[in-house]
Design an enzyme around this catalytic site. Structure first.
Site, PDB file in Angstrom:
ATOM      1  N   GLU A   1       0.795  -1.282   0.089  1.00 34.29           N
ATOM      2  CA  GLU A   1       0.022   0.036  -0.127  1.00 34.29           C
ATOM      3  C   GLU A   1       0.825   1.255   0.009  1.00 34.29           C
ATOM      4  O   GLU A   1       1.747   1.370   0.708  1.00 34.29           O
ATOM      5  CB  GLU A   1      -0.820  -0.166   1.230  1.00 34.29           C
TER       6      GLU A   1
ATOM      7  N   ALA B   1       2.097  -0.331  10.929  1.00 32.70           N
ATOM      8  CA  ALA B   1       1.278  -1.611  10.540  1.00 32.70           C
ATOM      9  C   ALA B   1       0.848  -1.319   9.467  1.00 32.70           C
ATOM     10  O   ALA B   1       0.400  -0.699   8.740  1.00 32.70           O
ATOM     11  CB  ALA B   1       0.441  -1.807  11.817  1.00 32.70           C
TER      12      ALA B   1
ATOM     13  N   HIS C   1      -6.681  -1.269  15.114  1.00 34.27           N
ATOM     14  CA  HIS C   1      -6.563  -0.680  13.809  1.00 34.27           C
ATOM     15  C   HIS C   1      -6.674  -1.686  12.660  1.00 34.27           C
ATOM     16  O   HIS C   1      -7.619  -1.617  11.695  1.00 34.27           O
ATOM     17  CB  HIS C   1      -5.573   0.354  13.631  1.00 34.27           C
ATOM     18  N   GLU C   2      -5.569  -2.569  12.588  1.00 28.61           N
ATOM     19  CA  GLU C   2      -5.466  -3.271  11.368  1.00 28.61           C
ATOM     20  C   GLU C   2      -6.515  -4.390  11.381  1.00 28.61           C
ATOM     21  O   GLU C   2      -7.007  -4.678  10.094  1.00 28.61           O
ATOM     22  CB  GLU C   2      -4.170  -4.143  11.600  1.00 28.61           C
TER      23      GLU C   2
ATOM     24  N   HIS D   1      -9.630  -2.772   9.799  1.00 32.91           N
ATOM     25  CA  HIS D   1      -9.355  -2.818   8.188  1.00 32.91           C
ATOM     26  C   HIS D   1      -9.800  -3.982   7.452  1.00 32.91           C
ATOM     27  O   HIS D   1     -10.012  -4.012   6.249  1.00 32.91           O
ATOM     28  CB  HIS D   1      -8.009  -2.588   7.952  1.00 32.91           C
TER      29      HIS D   1
HETATM   30 ZN   LIG Z   1      -4.877   2.307   8.574  1.00 33.65          ZN
END
Ligand SMILES: [Zn+2]
Length: 1048
Positions: free
Chosen positions: A292, A427, A462-463, A466
């Site tokens: 990304e 991350a 957070h990950e 996602h």
């Molecule tokens: Zn993020």
């Protein structure tokens, strides 16, 4: 992606940077995700000037490319991209029809296809294309300087950054063979595609790959045939063109087969090399991926845009001594030659290329199974696998939470979390294989700090958020990155407040909003949803606006709609768009029929509020889309000015923007969901302000009124007349009458108002005097966040006398609280963080009771050869004192090399950077840049920490200038790391001479940096610093004289 690590000496206590602005390291907050990687973290007792964080100017459009024949110019870039539009490809321009075949998608050609049978059309097209491509007309060649030329000088048939829409990838078969001895890899990519228009040119991405052969396979089974494809490369757009001898037929399945090879990247993106040292000192190599936003194309040729979702079957060839992991579980391993094993992974769900991941390493793992049967594993280097348990438990709990909250099962059978020894950001959310910096995942029960635990929990949360927001439902294009990142940032707080209530994460949320506002208050900021086109622009929007403002406006909406109504809206959105891509408006449309908890639904999908005790409360209706468009499509945020006249409360909104006093009004208006409490009622009242001014009538007169309760709204409030005096009086008298968040937000708002000239510096400083009686972590941190930057500016202007007085004032203000601190690890997470920060502050400013105690601890620790277990909360203060003499500094460095604890290493790094010895500081810069004994991933934090050192900042600035090209190569133009370093080295300058020097350097970079948003940010910040000092410095000096007796 977790932007935290934006450099960051993310010392144990700094990981929080991800979630919390630490007062001592404000500089790090400057770019909290500055882009990418959101966190910053260096904790130097240096502060940037938070109020002067800059906005993010947009990059200029990408270079324009003239169409080949006519001289008419076709510009790609934001203007042509039509932000937020669903069109992937700009409208064909006249030249598109004339030069090159991909432009065969022009309207003229389409009109042929409508009227004639397919075969005829194909024939016509191919004839025309042959004419156009085989013999490029002279009128095309005449514009040689502007028309794209492939690397072999042949005309390249596509002149846009975005890929054409008419070739659609359906499935990838990837075979990748990595050699960790030669540091090379090779492979074959087979991509099943379909064409929605006849074309014989296939455009896709490839970057830094050699492609010796490509072919097109037609048909299926025994009827398959294969023909070679001609390959053209166009490095400026990171694209290749595959030219078929005849056009592809619409609707038929084809497979393109590409053999390729490449070198493992020496940077932190693509398929890259990472190394680590074992306890015994042996250096081992692994290879990992970070794609990304635009680096999948560095590992395999692909259609590298988020809307081209496809499934992937991945095979990895490796040596038997290694293991390979990828998004999906291993299906089988086959020995394909002596010493060569091929791992076959299960086929993925439909997903974007930037989420593909694979790692070849000698990692070890630990695993657990969730209630719904998903296998969760944490991978790390063998010597650190004993630090994986905390993250494993957190991941299991959080995954179970999200499955329940979203009412959508996690679609894969496993989730791996891998700690990578070299990692640029915090991350990355690759589907089924999330990757982390070691310090963002590994928790050493003995040495890790309280903030480290908080930071790891938030990062994992957070990950995993996602996996739904981002992976399952993905933004159509990067302009709406906030749909991924704003939500993931927001969900950190929603999930962790439920799964780990003892961390009290909700206390830290509003700090995200203050952080975003510092950037968003500048003229150079940008709307949440904003056009981007080229890779550098895409990287730049991994910033505070996408992450933190995104999260704050979602929180504001949730507060307004009610938690249940909000949740049902986002669940509806996720369900409707699973495995698809979305735009800004798709989210609001999903919310349109959701009513506030106490509302009633109307036929038109809008809601209306019921009667409310407040006379002015009744609103005509709630249109979520219109309301939220004011927050996502225009930049900045409102200042709400309150004037109380008897029972009447007059409200006025205007754009809060810093800059010269004579800057023109922007005229922006927002739908502001106001909340307030008064001296007579602590129940929250609401009012939706949609016009420039309005009035509400209270049932009775009040002594004080406080708007933006709990800082749930993304706006700043100014109280006219004696409004601020009443609130200052309240704080000095009974500050607990309002919440700690409200106290912190008053401190923040007061200083924000100073910077735009609405409130005097004396009044803001007067308000901070109540901190002498404050004990809660967030108001104290906010006070430090406002006050430390002031003396940081003075340090760089040779204002010793006032600077010394100011530091004495600060310590005097907090002395009672400092004296109360125990030198232990007792208490809640927030009590422990407060202790860690206060002791560091006190010791760095030579408060003798602190220094003497720290010296004693350091001596004992040194005598025990570093084997004495210090309370982790006081370690930073102890190391900071110990590093002040050269012998202690050398000893700390020797322990740094052998430490296996990320927290301890970060604490030592921080301590090493505060010494006032230029040779040692220069040595640190050199070593961390080189990467042998101090990893290069630490360089941005070290550079920034040294920039906060009163002796070191000229060295840091010089280092940045002299090594700019290498830095950009390693960390990438547009990345948050680069922004972090630019801002970190320059944004505390406050003289015209420094301003000129900074301007001159960056403008000399031309296309290699002059147009970066962070450069505009830092220039605007320095200008603001100059204005601020001119206006306020003398007043501060006088105020300190008057306050001295009272405090001491
Ligand atoms: Zn993020």
């Amino acid at each position: 992606m977790f932007c935290i690590p934006k450099g960051v000496l993310r010392p144990a206590w700094a990981p929080i940077s991800a979630t919390l602005r630490l007062p001592l390291l404000p500089h790090c907050f400057v770019n909290s995700c500055l882009g990418n990687s959101d966190v910053c973290s260096s904790p130097l007792p240096g502060f940037p000037f938070p109020s002067y964080r800059l906005g993010l100017p947009r990059l200029d459009p990408a270079p324009s490319a003239s169409a080949c024949s006519s001289g008419s110019t076709f510009t790609f870039g934001p203007g042509a991209a039509k932000a937020g539009s669903s069109s992937v490809v700009p409208e064909p321009q006249p030249a598109d029809l004339l030069c090159g075949e991909a432009r065969g998608s022009s309207s003229k050609m389409i009109s042929l296809s409508i009227k004639r049978p397919l075969v005829t059309m194909s024939f016509l097209l191919s004839s025309l294309l042959m004419l156009l491509t085989a013999a490029t007309p002279s009128w095309c060649q005449s514009s040689e300087t502007t028309s794209p030329k492939a690397s072999n000088r042949a005309p390249f048939p596509w002149n846009k950054m975005r890929l054409p829409e008419h070739i659609i990838p359906v499935h990838y078969d990837l075979m990748i063979h990595v050699n960790l001895t030669t540091l090379t890899f090779g492979g074959t990519t087979e991509i099943e595609i379909t064409a929605s228009k006849p074309t014989s040119t296939i455009i896709l991405h490839s970057h830094h790959l050699q492609i010796p052969k490509a072919a097109l396979r037609k048909g299926a089974g025994e009827k398959q045939s294969e023909e070679p494809l001609r390959v053209l490369e166009y490095p400026p757009q990171e694209q290749i063109a595959l030219l078929a001898p005849e056009p592809l037929v619409v609707g038929l399945p084809y497979t393109i087969v590409i053999d390729y090879a490449g070198n493992l990247s020496e940077s932190f993106h693509g398929f890259y090399k990472s190394t680590y040292r074992t306890k015994e000192g042996e250096v081992r190599i692994l290879a990992s991926t970070q794609f990304e936003p635009t680096a999948a194309r560095m590992a395999f040729p692909c259609f590298d845009e988020p809307a081209f979702k496809a499934s992937f079957s991945i095979k990895i060839r490796r040596e038997p001594r290694h293991i390979a992991i990828s998004n999906m579980p291993l299906v089988k391993s086959v020995t394909v030659a002596e010493g060569l094993v091929e791992d076959h992974f299960d086929v993925t769900v439909k997903m974007s290329t930037y989420l593909v991941a694979f790692i070849v390493s000698d990692f070890k793992s630990v695993s657990k199974i969730t209630k719904s049967g998903i296998k969760v594993s944490v991978y790390a280097v063998p010597d650190k696998i004993n630090q994986a348990d905390y993250a494993l438990d957190a991941a299991v709990t959080l995954l179970e939470f999200y499955e329940d909250y979203f009412s959508i099962p996690y679609p894969l059978s496993k989730q791996d979390l891998a700690a990578i020894p070299d990692f640029q950001s915090g991350a990355m959310e690759n589907w089924g294989l999330t990757t982390y910096r070691e310090s963002s995942l590994l928790f050493d029960a003995e040495k890790s700090s309280a903030s480290s635990k908080l930071g790891i929990t938030m990062t994992v949360s957070h990950e995993l958020a996602h996996q739904w927001f981002g992976n399952l439902v993905t933004m159509e294009w990067w302009n709406d990155l906030w749909l991924n990142e704003g939500f993931a940032k927001f969900m950190e707080f929603v999930s962790v407040s439920v799964t780990h209530p003892e961390l009290k994460v909700e206390d830290y949320f509003f700090d995200k909003c203050f952080n975003a506002m510092e950037v968003d208050a500048l003229n150079s900021t940008h709307p949440v949803s904003t056009p981007v086109e080229n890779p550098a622009q895409i990287k730049e929007i991994f910033d505070e606006v996408s992450y933190e403002k995104g999260a704050c406006i979602l929180n504001m909406l949730r507060d307004y709609l009610g938690a249940d109504a909000f949740k049902s809206g986002i669940v509806k959105y996720l369900q409707k768009y699973s495995y698809k891509n979305t735009k800004n408006e798709d989210l609001w449309n999903s919310m349109a029929s959701i009513c506030p908890t106490d509302g009633t639904q109307r036929m038109d999908g809008f809601c209306s509020r019921g009667e409310h005790s407040s006379s002015h409360w009744r609103q005509e209706g709630l249109d979520v889309k219109t309301m939220m468009n004011t927050w996502t499509l225009q930049k900045g945020f409102p200042l709400v000015t309150i004037t109380v006249r008897g029972r009447n409360v007059h409200m006025k909104q205007e754009h809060f923007v810093k800059g010269p006093d004579d800057a023109p009004e922007t005229g922006y208006l927002w739908h502001v969901p106001l909340t307030f409490i008064t001296s007579n009622s602590d129940s929250v009242q609401r009012f939706l302000l949609k016009t420039r001014t309005d009035v509400l009538i209270l049932p009775e007169e009040v002594e004080w009124i406080k708007f933006n309760v709990g800082m749930s709204g993304y706006y700043i409030v100014h109280y006219e007349d004696d409004g601020w005096a009443s609130l200052t009086g309240l704080l000095k008298g009974t500050h607990r009458a309002i919440s700690s968040s409200d106290r912190a937000s008053l401190i923040n708002n007061a200083f924000q108002l100073v910077s735009i000239g609405k409130l005097s510096i004396e009044k803001a400083l007067d308000l901070t005097l109540y901190l002498k009686h404050e004990t809660e972590v967030m108001p104290v941190f906010q006070g430090l966040n406002e006050l430390i930057p002031m003396y940081r500016l003075m340090e760089k202007r040779d204002m010793n006398e006032v600077e010394t007085q100011f530091k004495a004032f600060l310590i005097g203000l907090l002395r009672d609280l400092i004296d109360k601190q125990t030198w232990t690890d007792e208490g809640s997470i927030s009590e422990r963080m407060l202790r860690s920060h206060l002791l560091l502050l006190a010791c760095v400013h030579k408060y003798q009771p602190c220094v003497q105690k720290a010296e004693g601890y350091f001596r004992q620790w040194q005598e025990a050869n570093g084997n004495l277990s210090l309370p982790s909360d006081v370690t930073l203060a102890v190391f900071a004192v110990g590093a002040q003499n050269p012998e202690g500094w050398d000893f700390l460095y020797s322990k740094y090399q052998s430490s296996l604890s990320s927290t301890e290493k970060n604490q030592i790094e921080f301590a090493l950077c505060i010494i006032h010895n230029k040779e040692k500081l220069q040595w640190l810069l050199d070593q961390s840049f080189k990467g042998d004994t101090i990893k290069t991933q630490e360089f941005p934090d070290i550079l920034r920490a040294i920039s906060r050192n009163p002796v070191g900042y000229p060295l840091a600035w010089q280092f940045l200038r002299e090594n700019w090209n290498k830095l950009v190569q390693k960390f990438e133009l547009g990345s948050s790391s680069i922004a972090y370093m630019v801002m970190g080295t320059t944004n505390q300058f406050s003289t015209r001479a420094w301003l000129e020097e900074v301007k001159e350097f960056f403008s000399s970079l031309k296309e290699n940096g002059s147009q970066l948003r962070c450069v505009q940010q830092t220039i605007e910040t320095i200008e603001e610093n100059i204005r601020w000092m001119d206006k306020n410095f003398d007043k501060i000096r006088v105020w300190l004289q008057n306050e001295k007796l009272e405090l001491l």
